[in-house]
Motif scaffolding. Structure first.
Motif, PDB file in Angstrom:
ATOM      1  N   THR B   5       0.836  -1.202   0.000  1.00 22.32           N
ATOM      2  CA  THR B   5       0.000   0.000   0.000  1.00 22.32           C
ATOM      3  C   THR B   5       0.867   1.247   0.000  1.00 22.32           C
ATOM      4  OG1 THR B   5      -1.559  -1.204   1.364  1.00 22.32           O
ATOM      5  CG2 THR B   5      -1.901   1.163   1.149  1.00 22.32           C
ATOM      6  N   LEU B   6       0.573   2.146  -0.918  1.00 16.41           N
ATOM      7  CA  LEU B   6       1.191   3.472  -0.865  1.00 16.41           C
ATOM      8  C   LEU B   6       0.117   4.440  -0.404  1.00 16.41           C
ATOM      9  CD1 LEU B   6       2.980   1.943  -3.084  1.00 16.41           C
ATOM     10  CD2 LEU B   6       3.703   4.238  -3.700  1.00 16.41           C
ATOM     11  N   ASP B   7       0.412   5.177   0.657  1.00 16.43           N
ATOM     12  CA  ASP B   7      -0.583   6.059   1.241  1.00 16.43           C
ATOM     13  C   ASP B   7      -0.087   7.503   1.181  1.00 16.43           C
ATOM     14  OD1 ASP B   7      -2.747   7.036   2.659  1.00 16.43           O
ATOM     15  OD2 ASP B   7      -1.768   6.662   4.598  1.00 16.43           O
ATOM     16  N   LYS B   8      -0.656   8.281   0.269  1.00 12.41           N
ATOM     17  CA  LYS B   8      -0.330   9.707   0.109  1.00 12.41           C
ATOM     18  C   LYS B   8       1.180   9.937   0.071  1.00 12.41           C
ATOM     19  CE  LYS B   8      -4.527  11.345   2.366  1.00 12.41           C
ATOM     20  NZ  LYS B   8      -4.806  10.453   3.529  1.00 12.41           N
ATOM     21  N   VAL B   9       1.835   9.212  -0.818  1.00 16.80           N
ATOM     22  CA  VAL B   9       3.293   9.325  -0.894  1.00 16.80           C
ATOM     23  C   VAL B   9       3.683  10.532  -1.739  1.00 16.80           C
ATOM     24  CG1 VAL B   9       5.374   8.259  -1.836  1.00 16.80           C
ATOM     25  CG2 VAL B   9       3.756   6.883  -0.536  1.00 16.80           C
ATOM     26  N   ASN B  25       1.247  13.054  -3.591  1.00 20.36           N
ATOM     27  CA  ASN B  25       0.057  12.375  -3.115  1.00 20.36           C
ATOM     28  C   ASN B  25      -0.298  11.113  -3.888  1.00 20.36           C
ATOM     29  OD1 ASN B  25      -1.547  12.834  -0.935  1.00 20.36           O
ATOM     30  ND2 ASN B  25      -2.176  14.860  -1.686  1.00 20.36           N
ATOM     31  N   SER B  27      -1.375   7.430  -4.069  1.00 20.81           N
ATOM     32  CA  SER B  27      -1.941   6.362  -3.247  1.00 20.81           C
ATOM     33  C   SER B  27      -2.443   5.251  -4.148  1.00 20.81           C
ATOM     34  CB  SER B  27      -3.128   6.878  -2.412  1.00 20.81           C
ATOM     35  OG  SER B  27      -2.724   7.915  -1.571  1.00 20.81           O
ATOM     36  N   SER B  29      -2.914   0.563  -4.003  1.00 16.57           N
ATOM     37  CA  SER B  29      -2.473  -0.669  -3.349  1.00 16.57           C
ATOM     38  C   SER B  29      -2.500  -1.827  -4.324  1.00 16.57           C
ATOM     39  CB  SER B  29      -3.307  -0.972  -2.107  1.00 16.57           C
ATOM     40  OG  SER B  29      -4.658  -0.825  -2.408  1.00 16.57           O
ATOM     41  N   GLY B  62       4.271  10.834   3.546  1.00 20.34           N
ATOM     42  CA  GLY B  62       3.409   9.695   3.264  1.00 20.34           C
ATOM     43  C   GLY B  62       3.998   8.394   3.770  1.00 20.34           C
ATOM     44  N   ASN B  63       3.264   7.303   3.534  1.00 18.64           N
ATOM     45  CA  ASN B  63       3.687   6.008   4.068  1.00 18.64           C
ATOM     46  C   ASN B  63       3.619   4.913   3.012  1.00 18.64           C
ATOM     47  OD1 ASN B  63       4.067   6.663   6.931  1.00 18.64           O
ATOM     48  ND2 ASN B  63       1.886   7.170   6.821  1.00 18.64           N
ATOM     49  N   VAL B  64       4.496   3.934   3.157  1.00 18.72           N
ATOM     50  CA  VAL B  64       4.450   2.745   2.307  1.00 18.72           C
ATOM     51  C   VAL B  64       4.391   1.535   3.224  1.00 18.72           C
ATOM     52  CG1 VAL B  64       5.600   1.451   0.493  1.00 18.72           C
ATOM     53  CG2 VAL B  64       5.861   3.917   0.587  1.00 18.72           C
ATOM     54  N   THR B 214       1.495  12.455 -10.488  1.00 20.09           N
ATOM     55  CA  THR B 214       0.249  12.094  -9.804  1.00 20.09           C
ATOM     56  C   THR B 214      -0.377  10.938 -10.566  1.00 20.09           C
ATOM     57  OG1 THR B 214      -0.805  13.792 -11.139  1.00 20.09           O
ATOM     58  CG2 THR B 214      -0.400  14.344  -8.837  1.00 20.09           C
TER      59      THR B 214
END
Ligand SMILES: Nc1ncnc2c1ncn2[C@@H]1O[C@H](COP(=O)(O)OP(=O)(O)OP(=O)(O)O)[C@@H](O)[C@H]1O
Ligand SMILES: [Mg+2]
Lengths: 269, 269
Positions: B5-9, B25, B27, B29, B62-64, B214
């Motif tokens: 999952t990439l979350d708002k990277v 941003n 996102s 998965s 953001g998070n991965v 994006t």
């Protein structure tokens, strides 16, 4: 079948052409050497140039044979050779180690940068007197001279080779989770090997400079000492003999390093 | 359940003159066993996304997550394949392929056997002792594929791995990779410029937009195409339909695509 034979003939004549060219070049090289010694000999015998200063091939030859047979030359040659070889090895290895340290820390290399620039610009032989005072007038000081003269150049060349490695190799290594040391061992160091090998030849020549200047200053033993001694007692046959010996041994050492280089390249691809 | 999952990277590249916002941003998965393609114009940040997923680079915001854990904590093996093979020229094919196990100190006679088997499976028997320079581009890329697969990665990141190859080799390798990933049930993210390749190989296509990078739109590949060999997908009637839709999407973008620009931070008063 017939065509095959003419292929072979063409190849044979190509090889013969190369052989002939080699022979011509070699003949010229020998001829120049002979002419040089003949002109030198004749010029001193006819007093075109002062034989006291320029000596002559025959006298140089006599001096070398005499001093070789009474054993007084051997120790000087030996001392100089050993000093040069050790100075060469120490200079090259320290250069590679220093470059590795610079590579291992970006901050360290940034901090060291201006000092390395200054040390590189500095004529190293000017440090001679200080080295002799600090270490004492002996082998160690002379070896230090032979090493110090090549260490900074080696550091710079090898360090820049370390940095020029394709960043994609680093990506490959990092994707396998390699540590910095593994990255160095598996990718950076082998990639920089050709650059390191190419510094060897340069360093041999530099080490001779350092060692001969060192022997000038320490004035105890070695071919550099013989030159200074001959100069002081006005025995220019001795000076010339030392020069001839230096030329011969420096050339031999260069050839050995060249062979080593070829061998290393072949076994390190 | 989402595997990756990439979350708002978001990612910025910084330099002394300014910064580039490469990703904004992002996102999405990926499910386990799914094959996702990233498609987009040059410079839209596709490689940046892969580098972040692989953990080689850290996103600036953001998070991965890999299996719900942040990638920094995940010890899962990730396979990363680059545009060119980046085999180490000084290592034999066998040692190149065994690079991952060597780095992770899991090198056993068993892994060596696996390497042999995999090399045979990709059609490279008897090259283990050769050096990369004696292999063709397609053979080298296949060896690089084995190097990636030998670690048994749960997820494969493919950064235009076929773009440096000729068309025929490329089609063959697409089939091979697709077959291998299906048999070993790997999750994969493929970066490509090639619409056809994206449709032929993947289950889902994420189209990206540049400046900053994006996600523009997402296309699901019809179920009939997913389980087909890439070579045969290209002949399927539904292939052309999807191709045209994606083409139109990219074509609209093209009108306002500019080359990436760095934001200059002017610090002078
Ligand atoms: N190391 C870097 N330093 C500064 N900017 C970078 C760096 N790498 C990439 N960029 C910038 O980030 C943006 C995205 O780059 P990236 O390489 O991810 O694009 P890409 O989609 O993979 O392009 P391509 O299809 O050409 O490979 C580009 O604008 C690029 O100029
Ligand atoms: Mg790219």
């Amino acid at each position: 079948m017939k065509e095959n034979k003419s292929d072979k003939q063409l190849f044979q004549s190509y090889k013969n052409g190369i052989k002939r060219e080699k022979k011509i070049v070699f003949a010229w090289q020998i001829a120049i050497l002979l002419v040089f010694f003949t002109v030198w000999e004749v010029a001193t015998r006819m007093y075109w140039i002062d034989p006291l200063i320029f000596s002559s091939p025959s006298r140089v030859f006599t001096v070398i044979v005499e001093r070789l047979s009474d054993g007084s030359l051997f120790s000087h040659v030996q001392v100089t050779l050993i000093e040069t070889i050790i100075g060469f090895l120490v200079g090259t290895l320290s250069g590679i180690i220093l470059a590795t340290m610079l590579w291992s820390s970006q901050r360290f290399s940034d901090i060291a940068d201006p000092y390395i620039v200054v040390m590189n610009a500095m004529p190293k032989v000017a440090l001679g007197p200080i080295i002799i005072v600090a270490i004492g007038p002996g082998y160690l000081a002379i070896i230090t001279m032979g090493a110090i003269i090549s260490v900074i150049v080696t550091t710079l060349v090898v360090f820049s080779a370390f940095r020029e490695i394709d960043p994609n190799y680093e990506k490959v290594m990092r994707s396998f989770g390699a540590t910095k040391w593994q990255l160095f061992k598996e990718a950076v160091f082998p990639a920089a090997l050709p650059a390191m090998i190419s510094t060897l030849k340069v360093n041999v020549g530099l080490s001779w400079v350092g060692v001969i200047v060192g022997e000038f200053l320490v004035s105890k033993q070695g071919l550099g000492y013989l030159i200074i001694y001959g100069f002081q007692v006005f025995d220019f046959s001795l000076v010339m003999s030392s020069l001839v010996l230096i030329a011969i041994f420096a050339a031999i050492m260069y050839k050995v390093v060249e062979k080593l280089e070829k061998w290393l390249i072949k076994h390190s691809r | 359940m989402a595997f990756l999952t990439l979350d708002k990277v978001t990612h910025h590249y910084f330099s002394s003159t300014g910064y580039t916002k490469a990703l904004d941003n992002i996102s999405f998965s990926v499910k386990e066993g799914e094959f996702v393609a990233l498609l987009g114009p040059s410079g839209c940040g596709k490689s940046t996304v892969l580098s972040i997923i692989s953990g080689i680079m850290k996103q600036t915001a953001g998070n991965v997550f890999l299996e719900q854990k942040p990638i920094t904590e995940s010890k899962m093996a990730i396979g990363y394949m680059l545009q060119q093979d980046y085999l180490f020229p000084w290592k034999t094919i066998e040692n190149n392929v065994l690079l991952g196990p060597a780095i992770n100190r899991t090198l056993t006679s068993e892994t060596k056997e696996t390497a042999q088997e995999l090399l045979e499976e990709v059609g490279l028997p008897g090259v283990a002792d050769k050096y990369p320079s004696s292999l063709s581009g397609g053979m080298r890329q296949r060896a690089a594929l084995v190097r990636t697969l030998i670690n048994d990665p749960k997820i494969l990141l493919l950064d235009e791995p076929f773009s440096a190859l000729d068309y025929q080799t490329k089609l063959k390798l697409e089939d091979l990779v697709s077959k291998l990933l299906k048999t070993y049930q790997k999750t994969a993210v493929l970066v490509t410029h090639d619409i056809g390749e994206a449709i032929a190989m993947s289950d889902r296509i994420i189209v990206m937009d540049a400046n900053p990078g994006t996600i523009a739109s997402v296309f699901d590949v019809p179920i009939e195409l997913r389980d087909e060999q890439p070579f045969l997908v290209r002949r399927h009637p539904k292939y052309q339909l999807l191709f045209d839709r994606i083409w139109n999407e990219l074509d609209q973008k093209d009108t306002h695509v500019t080359s990436s620009q760095e934001v200059q931070t002017d610090e002078r008063e």
